[in-house]
Scaffold this motif. Structure first.
Motif, short mmCIF file in Angstrom:
data_model
loop_
_atom_site.label_atom_id
_atom_site.label_comp_id
_atom_site.label_asym_id
_atom_site.label_seq_id
_atom_site.Cartn_x
_atom_site.Cartn_y
_atom_site.Cartn_z
N MET A 1 0.89 -1.28 0.08
CA MET A 1 -0.14 0.14 -0.07
C MET A 1 0.91 1.10 0.02
O MET A 1 1.04 1.85 1.01
N SER A 2 1.60 1.53 -1.10
CA SER A 2 2.28 2.71 -0.96
C SER A 2 1.71 3.96 -1.44
O SER A 2 1.89 5.12 -1.09
N ARG A 3 0.67 3.89 -2.25
CA ARG A 3 -0.05 5.16 -2.60
C ARG A 3 -1.26 5.47 -1.77
O ARG A 3 -1.82 4.47 -0.97
N PHE A 4 -1.47 6.88 -1.56
CA PHE A 4 -2.51 7.20 -0.74
C PHE A 4 -3.75 7.03 -1.23
O PHE A 4 -4.00 7.48 -2.28
N GLU A 5 -4.47 6.12 -0.45
CA GLU A 5 -6.07 5.88 -0.70
C GLU A 5 -6.75 6.19 0.19
O GLU A 5 -6.71 5.63 1.46
N ASN A 8 -9.09 3.64 2.40
CA ASN A 8 -8.37 2.64 3.02
C ASN A 8 -8.19 3.42 4.50
O ASN A 8 -7.55 2.50 5.36
N ASP B 116 9.70 3.02 -1.52
CA ASP B 116 8.52 3.61 -1.97
C ASP B 116 8.80 4.88 -2.90
O ASP B 116 9.75 5.76 -2.86
N ASP B 118 6.11 6.49 -4.89
CA ASP B 118 5.03 7.52 -5.25
C ASP B 118 4.95 8.46 -4.30
O ASP B 118 4.16 8.61 -3.36
N PRO B 134 -5.00 1.40 -5.83
CA PRO B 134 -4.86 0.44 -4.84
C PRO B 134 -6.08 -0.15 -4.28
O PRO B 134 -7.02 0.41 -4.46
N ARG B 137 -10.07 -1.98 1.31
CA ARG B 137 -10.22 -3.18 2.30
C ARG B 137 -11.48 -3.56 2.43
O ARG B 137 -12.49 -2.61 2.16
N PHE B 262 4.74 2.73 8.53
CA PHE B 262 4.56 1.48 8.08
C PHE B 262 5.53 0.38 8.96
O PHE B 262 6.31 0.77 9.38
N LEU B 395 0.18 12.84 5.26
CA LEU B 395 -0.42 11.64 4.70
C LEU B 395 0.42 10.99 3.34
O LEU B 395 0.41 9.97 3.30
N HIS B 402 -0.56 5.89 6.01
CA HIS B 402 -1.83 6.67 5.69
C HIS B 402 -3.19 6.15 6.01
O HIS B 402 -4.08 6.87 5.83
N THR B 403 -3.14 4.94 6.46
CA THR B 403 -4.26 4.37 6.97
C THR B 403 -4.71 4.61 8.32
O THR B 403 -5.87 4.58 8.74
#
Lengths: 83, 534
Positions: A1-5, A8, B116, B118, B134, B137, B262, B395, B402-403
């Motif tokens: 999960m590298s990209r900000f979404e 999520n 990482d 991006d 992505p 969930r 992370f 974020l 970022h979650t």
């Protein structure tokens, strides 16, 4: 999960776009008119993220939101998409 | 009328009439079109060249080559807009010194050793293929066999139970190894009891919620004190904090972020420390020793190699930051062997002193708004707590989870994560505030308040600037605050009050539209037994 979404993130519940039939069903089930629903803006980050996956979401569509609820486990909410 | 305005706004920007009409017809306002991407606009107008042209004229984003410029402008604009409001005074000191700051300068990819790539910040605005997105969930956990049985039984008797109860019943049934017949009986009984325990329709839930929150409120202190647990960081607690939440203030008086990282670097103290120092706003005085030289009328900056290295920066950073100072404050910057000399130019002690102050507080590195970043070891790994909040930028940093990262600034959560996240935030913050004071208020009441505040799609305050001020009844608003103004205005403009709400009916002396009063009975005489007319 590298990209900000945004979807999520733990504070963000699942958003789903309803089809016209599903939307009418909801309105019928609760006997309400469409303006009485809570609203969500088209510029809302979750709507924009959803649009990337399902295509453009126009004003007047209804979004179903599946929330984790402390009191009920899972609860469903509906929001009308406005500008 | 709105459509006409839109058409006019578009034609004023040199967009042709037919195009403008077509767009207005669909109900789009200027803001909407600005935010569209080329693909959507093309599908609306039929012609890509026209779409790109329209987008440019409206001031929206044009993809690929020109993408870099407008994006940067947007990021800057966002950052500056946040300066308004309560935190502004803190930023003024560095604002006078530098004109731009933020992530762009001091951050290198790969610094943290996390794989990482991006950093394409605002690229959710670009056209992206669905396959590249992505994965999301899952929120709905699938039902167990017992749960499915319960749901089926409920369907048969046309009953309903919320998911939490179904799960509880299922779990209990499994533990006790119940027989199907017994479970069937239990389910039926549960569904019946559930209906009995539901609140009655037209019950005044709002008033109950208000009282349930307000009463413990009287037991809360007005004092604020240190946040127990995280050393050094001050957070507003108690009643003042609750007021901030309910008033939907743009920025809390003590914004704070909780940044999770992370898994790969969660237990690596050095990596997390480096992340913290990347984020933390670094002032020049933190990485260099400053002295004033009265004889030569200059400020001498001696960069401290060790400290600079710890924060991952070098002389170039310092010089770049120095160059951003106001032109009038200094006359020259000289880079000599081990020191940097900044000359004042004018033979004035006052100016020299002012220059010294400026340089001392000059921001050299870090993210806008993050005053301090501390690390704390919690179960599971290191977490970064910050004084100051900038969710949008943080974020997107590599390494930041970022979650799970969050902030106590509800407006930021609304802007970055959406209205539902804001609603959850309000509930969490308010619950936390009350619980910390030792008061237990059932979450339902707070949920009602949060639902009401987020009803319109944006976060509205409860008071007269928000929800209470929007009521359609004159008498209700007059009874709430600023009595004479409302009455006068209503009299002058000839407003009507349809007496639908609670307050106005009380004033007038009619039964209130709550509970019994919400029902209107109609009697229709049956003429089965009678013969002839009514």
């Amino acid at each position: 999960m590298s990209r900000f979404e945004v979807m999520n993130h733990i504070h963000v519940p699942e958003h789903r776009l309803l089809s016209k039939e599903e939307a009418d069903e909801v309105l019928g089930k609760y006997s309400i008119s469409i303006e009485e629903l809570p609203k969500i803006k088209r510029s809302d980050t979750c709507i924009r993220s959803l649009e990337l996956r399902v295509g453009e979401i126009s004003r007047g569509s209804i979004v179903k939101i599946i929330r984790r609820s402390e009191t009920a486990g899972i609860s469903y909410a509906y929001r009308l998409v406005i500008d | 009328m709105a459509k006409f305005d839109t058409v006019r706004a578009l034609t004023r920007r040199d967009i042709s009439e037919p195009v403008a009409n077509k767009l207005a017809e669909q109900g789009f306002k200027l803001g909407d079109i600005k935010k569209m991407d080329v693909a959507s606009l093309t599908s609306l107008l039929g012609d890509e060249a026209v779409a790109i042209d329209t987008l440019q004229k409206v001031g929206g984003k044009v993809p690929k080559e020109d993408a870099a410029k407008p994006k940067k402008g947007k990021a800057k604009a966002k950052g500056k807009a946040k300066k308004k409001g309560k935190g502004a005074e803190d930023d003024i000191a560095y604002l006078e010194g530098a004109s731009d700051s933020g992530l762009d300068e001091g951050f290198e990819l790969g610094d943290l050793g996390v794989e990482d790539v991006d950093l394409g910040l605002e690229d959710d605005e670009d056209i992206i293929k669905a396959e590249d997105l992505p994965p999301l969930r899952e929120v709905d956990r699938p039902l167990t066999k017992t749960e499915k049985f319960i749901v089926a039984e409920l369907g048969k008797i046309d009953g309903w139970l919320p998911r939490s109860l179904i799960t509880e019943l299922g779990h209990k049934a499994d533990t006790l190894k119940m027989k199907k017949t017994d479970l069937r009986k239990v389910v039926k009984k549960s569904a019946e009891r559930f209906i009995v325990n539901l609140i009655d329709p037209t019950e005044s839930a709002g008033i109950i919620a208000a009282q349930s929150i307000g009463e413990p409120g009287t037991q809360m202190t007005m004092r604020t004190f240190h946040y127990a647990g995280v050393a050094e960081i001050n957070v507003t607690l108690g009643l003042p904090r609750l007021i901030e939440i309910v008033d939907a203030r743009r920025e809390p008086s003590t914004p704070m972020m909780e940044i999770h990282v992370f898994d790969e670097i969660m237990n690596d103290r050095d990596a997390v420390e480096r992340l913290a120092s990347e984020i933390e706003m670094t002032k020049l005085s933190d990485v260099a020793s400053l002295t004033t030289d009265i004889i030569n009328m200059e400020v001498i900056i001696k960069p401290n190699e060790k400290r600079m290295k710890r924060r991952g920066m070098d002389r170039e950073h310092i010089i770049k930051a120095l160059k951003k100072m106001r032109r009038k404050a200094y006359s020259a910057i000289e880079d000599v062997d081990d020191a940097i000399h900044v000359k004042v130019g004018a033979p004035s002690f006052k100016k020299l002193h002012a220059l010294m102050e400026l340089i001392q507080s000059l921001k050299v590195k870090g993210i806008d708004g993050i005053r301090r970043a501390l690390i704390r070891l919690e179960t599971g790994g290191y977490v970064v707590y910050t004084e100051g909040s900038n969710l949008a930028k943080v974020l997107r940093l590599p390494g930041v989870d970022h979650t799970r990262t969050t902030t106590n600034n509800i407006m930021e959560i609304y802007e970055v994560l959406g209205i539902e996240a804001a609603r959850n935030s309000i509930i969490r913050e308010a619950s936390r505030t009350l619980n910390e004071q030792g008061l237990s208020v059932d979450v339902r009441h707070i949920m009602l308040v949060a639902d009401l505040m987020t009803y319109d799609g944006a976060v509205r305050a409860i008071g007269r600037h928000g929800i209470s001020g929007k009521k359609s009844s004159v008498l209700a608003r007059a009874a709430f605050e600023i009595t004479t103004a409302h009455l006068l205005k209503a009299g002058v403009t000839g407003e009507r009050d349809s007496l639908e709400g609670v307050a106005e009916n009380i004033i007038v002396g009619q039964p209130v539209t709550i509970g019994t009063g919400a029902v209107e009975l109609v009697y229709s005489p049956s003429d089965k037994k009678k013969s002839g007319g009514k």
